[in-house]
Design a protein around this motif. Structure first.
Motif, PDB file in Angstrom:
ATOM      1  N   UNK A  37       0.826  -1.209   0.000  1.00  0.00           N
ATOM      2  CA  UNK A  37       0.000   0.000   0.000  1.00  0.00           C
ATOM      3  C   UNK A  37       0.862   1.261   0.000  1.00  0.00           C
ATOM      4  N   UNK A  38       1.991   1.231   0.702  1.00  0.00           N
ATOM      5  CA  UNK A  38       2.918   2.368   0.698  1.00  0.00           C
ATOM      6  C   UNK A  38       3.495   2.554  -0.703  1.00  0.00           C
ATOM      7  N   UNK A  39       3.903   1.447  -1.346  1.00  0.00           N
ATOM      8  CA  UNK A  39       4.440   1.530  -2.708  1.00  0.00           C
ATOM      9  C   UNK A  39       3.392   2.092  -3.672  1.00  0.00           C
ATOM     10  N   UNK A  40       2.150   1.677  -3.490  1.00  0.00           N
ATOM     11  CA  UNK A  40       1.065   2.183  -4.330  1.00  0.00           C
ATOM     12  C   UNK A  40       0.890   3.693  -4.132  1.00  0.00           C
ATOM     13  N   UNK A  41       0.957   4.156  -2.884  1.00  0.00           N
ATOM     14  CA  UNK A  41       0.849   5.577  -2.587  1.00  0.00           C
ATOM     15  C   UNK A  41       2.009   6.352  -3.228  1.00  0.00           C
ATOM     16  N   UNK A  42       3.216   5.793  -3.143  1.00  0.00           N
ATOM     17  CA  UNK A  42       4.387   6.444  -3.729  1.00  0.00           C
ATOM     18  C   UNK A  42       4.275   6.524  -5.252  1.00  0.00           C
ATOM     19  N   UNK A  46       4.143   9.916  -7.461  1.00  0.00           N
ATOM     20  CA  UNK A  46       5.100  10.144  -8.549  1.00  0.00           C
ATOM     21  C   UNK A  46       4.379  10.407  -9.864  1.00  0.00           C
ATOM     22  N   UNK A  47       3.263   9.715 -10.097  1.00  0.00           N
ATOM     23  CA  UNK A  47       2.499   9.897 -11.330  1.00  0.00           C
ATOM     24  C   UNK A  47       1.870  11.288 -11.400  1.00  0.00           C
ATOM     25  N   UNK A  48       1.509  11.817 -10.247  1.00  0.00           N
ATOM     26  CA  UNK A  48       0.913  13.159 -10.206  1.00  0.00           C
ATOM     27  C   UNK A  48       1.956  14.247 -10.422  1.00  0.00           C
ATOM     28  N   UNK A  49       3.219  13.871 -10.308  1.00  0.00           N
ATOM     29  CA  UNK A  49       4.357  14.766 -10.550  1.00  0.00           C
ATOM     30  C   UNK A  49       4.260  16.082  -9.775  1.00  0.00           C
TER      31      UNK A  49
END
Length: 190
Positions: A37-42, A46-49
């Motif tokens: 879940x942390x990796x998904x949040x990261x 990152x995708x939102x830049x």
């Protein structure tokens, strides 16, 4: 005097009055993965830049402070087999809750977190909440301890529909007794 033993799972303590009630981490294998879940949040971040609100120098200070903390506290908290200190704290509704009284009902899973403002804490709490059916299998109840103000805890209970105790440790005394307190680096405070 009641002797309550600790089985440590990260910053989550499983406290039991009877050794036969201690649940091994391997027995709880179907629990949600906090790391995923942390990796998904990261990835989402990152995708939102979005640019970091911190400078490179501030990020370097944070990284160094984290390394120093890991070195100073390689295994924070009570260790397995140690006696869990009894305590009494008010919940989000103002009711006093004593650990030893809750242990008379069965094992307690005790989790400490910073507050609703911490996204990592929120991930952990959601994973613990999703794990309630597994905890109930062992007749265990989940109790959360936080230094946040009761109005934030009450809002969190209502928003997430938690059916768990959230206790307020405003002066962090319980966290001190459980050896979870650390001082923030002066470089971070500046």
């Amino acid at each position: 005097m009641n002797m309550h033993r600790v089985l440590k799972l990260g910053l989550v303590c499983f406290v039991s009055a009877a050794p036969s009630q201690v649940v091994r981490a391997a027995e709880l294998s179907p629990l949600p993965s906090i790391q995923s879940q942390v990796k998904e949040m990261e990835k989402k971040s990152a995708a939102e830049k979005k640019p970091s609100p911190f400078s490179k120098q501030e990020l370097a200070i944070m990284k160094q402070s984290a390394k120093e903390l890991a070195k100073a506290m390689p295994s924070p908290g009570l260790q397995p087999g140690q006696t869990a200190p009894d305590f009494e704290l008010a919940n989000a509704f103002g009711q006093k809750i004593r650990l030893s009284e809750q242990l008379k009902k069965g094992p307690v899973i005790l989790s400490f977190y910073r507050g609703t403002w911490c996204p990592f804490c929120t991930i952990q709490l959601n994973a613990l909440h999703q794990s309630m059916p597994y905890f109930k299998k062992y007749e265990a109840q989940l109790i959360l301890v936080t230094p946040q103000k009761p109005d934030h805890s009450l809002a969190q209970i209502e928003k997430a529909k938690y059916q768990i105790e959230i206790l307020r440790d405003l002066d962090s005394e319980v966290m001190k007794h459980y050896k979870l307190i650390f001082k923030v680096s002066h470089a971070l405070i500046k």
